[in-house]
Design an enzyme around this catalytic site. Structure first.
Site, short mmCIF file in Angstrom:
data_model
loop_
_atom_site.label_atom_id
_atom_site.label_comp_id
_atom_site.label_asym_id
_atom_site.label_seq_id
_atom_site.Cartn_x
_atom_site.Cartn_y
_atom_site.Cartn_z
N SER A 162 0.83 -1.21 0.00
CA SER A 162 0.00 0.00 0.00
C SER A 162 0.86 1.26 0.00
CB SER A 162 -0.91 0.01 1.24
OG SER A 162 -1.72 -1.14 1.25
N ASN A 182 -5.82 -8.89 -8.22
CA ASN A 182 -5.80 -9.70 -7.01
C ASN A 182 -7.06 -10.53 -6.80
OD1 ASN A 182 -6.50 -6.83 -6.72
ND2 ASN A 182 -7.13 -7.38 -4.66
N GLN A 185 0.58 -8.78 -6.82
CA GLN A 185 0.14 -10.16 -7.08
C GLN A 185 0.99 -10.87 -8.13
OE1 GLN A 185 -2.22 -12.00 -5.52
NE2 GLN A 185 -2.75 -10.33 -4.15
N CYS A 239 -10.45 -6.50 1.63
CA CYS A 239 -10.87 -5.13 1.89
C CYS A 239 -12.37 -4.97 1.75
CB CYS A 239 -10.18 -4.17 0.94
SG CYS A 239 -8.51 -4.64 0.63
C1 LIG Z 1 -2.10 -7.03 -1.00
C2 LIG Z 1 -2.11 -6.03 -2.08
C3 LIG Z 1 -1.71 -4.70 -1.85
C4 LIG Z 1 -1.38 -4.20 -0.48
O1 LIG Z 1 -0.17 -4.71 0.04
P1 LIG Z 1 0.15 -4.57 1.59
O2 LIG Z 1 1.56 -5.04 1.73
O3 LIG Z 1 -0.82 -5.45 2.30
O4 LIG Z 1 0.00 -3.12 1.94
C5 LIG Z 1 -1.70 -3.83 -2.90
N1 LIG Z 1 -2.04 -4.22 -4.15
C6 LIG Z 1 -2.41 -5.48 -4.42
C7 LIG Z 1 -2.75 -5.87 -5.82
C8 LIG Z 1 -2.46 -6.43 -3.41
O5 LIG Z 1 -2.86 -7.66 -3.68
#
Ligand SMILES: *Cc1c(COP(=O)(O)O)cnc(C)c1O
Length: 395
Positions: free
Chosen positions: A73, A152, A180, A326
């Site tokens: 993030s 994702n 991903q 989420c």
């Molecule tokens: C999990 C995910 C994130 C967020 O990653 P974090 O390390 O949990 O902050 C962002 N983008 C995608 C596509 C994800 O699958």
């Protein structure tokens, strides 16, 4: 204890014991601050340098183009907000898609409140961005294209090379959320003309709370976290040495086995998809058959709710998800499933099962056997289904 069948690897993975082993020395023994002068800190420096090398090599980048972050993030926020700020005099328009992760979507919405204009591209019924839509959305004021490498929820692998070529041709920066895709399919930043790319360790058997942002040499974005001079003055804060060492190890292990893993997971994935579609009536696969992440499956089952399926799967030790982490907890169906054109009532009945190299064929068969039973049980309780069947019989 019943066996746990963990099929939510797109949400997070466990830490590989070899990764933990690589991290352990940096907690109690080699705990020096990487920025210190004394030689005691040298091992911390070496660990970070080594991880940076492994990681740079994994995407065809230079070591000084890799910036460690606090996860996926942060990388999305940094790439998008810092580009908006640094390139404001050139323009205020950003192009992204309707199926991005919330770390991208909510960042773009935030920028819209601060004078930026954002185009959210539609995708086709399998989740692919149409290149002609992208070209048509480009304006003289466009400063950034941000499109995820792979989705994702439904596993769609976007035409990143073609998107990169379009961005380059128009002199627009290209960012791709690769959380991903990273270590699941090959990535080369030069071949795809990628300017910025972010990842996260906890999606590839590394620890939570660490990731990196690749920033191509020449991209003028500044620091996002202000403070000390770490990460070549672009990301302040004492380095998460154990996390970075663990991330490096996770990448090393993942890249060593990339080709076999792709072949293995693809075989399991296709078996799962084939059995579900053949054996469970009124089911559909969300996302494409080709150009799909090797570990991703996502289904809809008509007449039932995703949440109830998850609870009954949990009873037999199976972890899956409905939409993304989420969106669960809210009653809204996934924005991704709506974007590929599913009506609300069908999007509610979705189930995402994401595999890993630790999943076995027996696991898959166990899951399908239980899923058949669970879907039937829920449909037997569903007035919608009863209604549907009685109408079918009248025909
Ligand atoms: C999990 C995910 C994130 C967020 O990653 P974090 O390390 O949990 O902050 C962002 N983008 C995608 C596509 C994800 O699958």
């Amino acid at each position: 204890m019943k066996k746990l069948i963990y099929l939510d690897n797109a949400a997070t993975t466990r830490v590989n014991p070899k990764v933990l082993e690589a991290m352990t020395p940096y907690f109690c023994e080699l705990y020096g601050n990487r920025s210190s002068v004394y030689s005691f800190s040298d091992s911390a420096k070496d660990a970070v340098d080594q991880a940076r090398e492994t990681i740079a090599r994994s995407i065809g980048a230079k070591t000084n183009e890799i910036y460690f972050t606090g996860g996926g993030s942060e990388g999305d926020n940094w790439a998008i907000k810092a580009t908006a700020e640094a390139y404001r005099s050139k323009g205020n328009h950003i192009i992204t898609t309707k199926i991005e992760h919330h770390a991208v979507l909510h960042t773009c919405q935030y920028l819209e409140q601060h004078g930026f204009e954002v185009t959210y591209l539609d995708v086709d019924e399998e989740g692919f961005v149409r290149l002609e839509d992208l070209k048509a959305a480009i304006r003289p004021t466009t400063i950034l294209i941000s499109i995820m490498f792979a989705n994702n929820e439904i596993g769609t692998i976007e035409p990143i090379k073609e998107i990169g070529a379009i961005a380059k041709e128009h002199g627009i920066l290209f960012h791709t959320d690769s959380v991903q895709a990273y270590c699941h399919i090959p990535i080369d930043v030069d071949e795809c003309h990628i300017d910025m790319l972010n990842t996260s360790a906890h999606k590839i058997f590394g620890p939570k709370g660490v990731g990196f942002l690749y920033i191509r040499t020449g991209v003028k974005i500044r620091s996002f976290i202000h403070g000390g001079a770490q990460e070549r003055k672009r990301r302040a804060g004492t380095e998460n040495v154990p996390g970075i060492a663990g991330f490096g190890k996770a990448v090393e292990l993942a890249m060593e086995t990339l080709d076999e893993r792709i072949a293995y997971e693809t075989r399991l994935r296709d078996h799962l998809i084939d059995r579900v579609l053949a054996e469970i009536p009124y089911s559909r696969l969300n996302g494409p058959r080709e150009n799909r992440l090797p570990n991703n499956t996502n289904f809809c089952f008509q007449f039932i709710e995703g949440e109830s399926m998850l609870i009954l799967l949990d009873d037999v030790g199976i972890c899956g998800s409905s939409g993304s982490a989420c969106t669960s907890g809210s009653l809204d169906p996934s924005h991704v499933l709506l974007a590929i054109g599913l009506p609300h009532e069908i999007a509610h009945g979705s189930l995402r099962l994401t595999l890993s190299e630790e999943t076995t064929m027996e696991d898959i068969d166990f899951v399908v056997d239980n899923l058949k039973r669970i879907v039937q049980r829920l449909r037997d309780m569903s007035p919608l289904y009863a209604d549907f069947i009685s109408k079918q019989e009248k025909k």
